[in-house]
Design an enzyme around this catalytic site. Sequence first.
Site, short mmCIF file in Angstrom:
data_model
loop_
_atom_site.label_atom_id
_atom_site.label_comp_id
_atom_site.label_asym_id
_atom_site.label_seq_id
_atom_site.Cartn_x
_atom_site.Cartn_y
_atom_site.Cartn_z
N ASP A 24 0.25 -1.03 -0.08
CA ASP A 24 0.14 -0.15 -0.15
C ASP A 24 -0.12 1.42 0.06
OD1 ASP A 24 -2.49 -1.77 0.12
OD2 ASP A 24 -1.77 -1.95 2.15
N HIS A 32 -4.76 -3.49 6.53
CA HIS A 32 -4.82 -3.44 5.06
C HIS A 32 -6.01 -4.43 4.16
CE1 HIS A 32 -2.97 -5.11 0.72
NE2 HIS A 32 -3.05 -6.11 0.75
#
Length: 333
Positions: free
Chosen positions: A159, A187
């Site tokens: 990310d 996540h």
Amino acid sequence: MAEPIRVVVTGAAGQIAYSLLYQLAKGDVFGDQQPLSLHLLDIEPMMGVLNGVVMELQDCALPLLREVIPTADPAVGFKDVDAAFLVGAMPRKEGMERKDLLAANVKIFKAQGQALDQHAKKTVKVLVVGNPANTNSLICSKYAPSIPPANFSAMTRLDQNRAQTQIANRLGVPVNNVSKITIWGNHSSTQFPDVANATVVTASGETKSVKDAINDQAWLNGDFISTVQKRGAAVIAARKLSSAMSAAKAAADHMKDWWNGTPAESWVSMAVFSDGSYNTPVGVMYSFPVRCSKGQWEIVQGLTIDEFAREKLDVTSKELIEEREEALAVCQD
């Protein structure tokens, strides 16, 4: 040259491992002077495919690679390992949410925690990649009580890499010109990519805050965040398969920084056990800005959290608490 270290990769016949194993064996993660033995763990039906992977690793003629051990036995896979990449998990398919994966994958990570507890070194560094990664990592640690909780982490580096690239592309600069982006929380699609403290070296060579360089708060609070949050789903929609090459690169980045240390003036994002920093819930795996040194991580303290960010941190906190409770209930079934 140093003594070889032992590194296990689970799901070793899968797509992410196929990109990751070469990076490990070439020295990209642990250093170009560090020999290693690779333990490749997968399920019995994948042993034929895994033998093909072993042949390819042999045919790469990599000087650092001393030994390759393919196995379906966790006792062999986790024996005396120094680092573990827990990649193997049921993959998310198009239309699935991470919560759909939770029940099946939690049982896998419970069993792997137990195997780590019995067979791995107590100093092992465990990186969980398989989703839902934060909660899988939490469960894995719970069932490995003899290994310090600080030795477990989950991957939000993908990310961070995605966020960094979005900013770099927007500004027309190389990706390594952008630093101090933080991924907060889970996540999942509730994660919060935060540029409040991020800096960039602009095309003219000037160092600026990302906010000033972008000069478009509506984009930063809107499309930027949603693009990063939904990037995994976008890759699945395009490839009909989940992120593999980029996930492997992020796993390598995460372990490299954890093992060797981060630049003193910067930080990276890792999901680690929350101690309540930034008013986050204690006892979940939460992604924070961290600095690493001598194989240890510490949460960067003292960053300002404005009202917009606070709301985002609380949303992802709520999801992590819900996931934890669901996962613990599955483990007791």
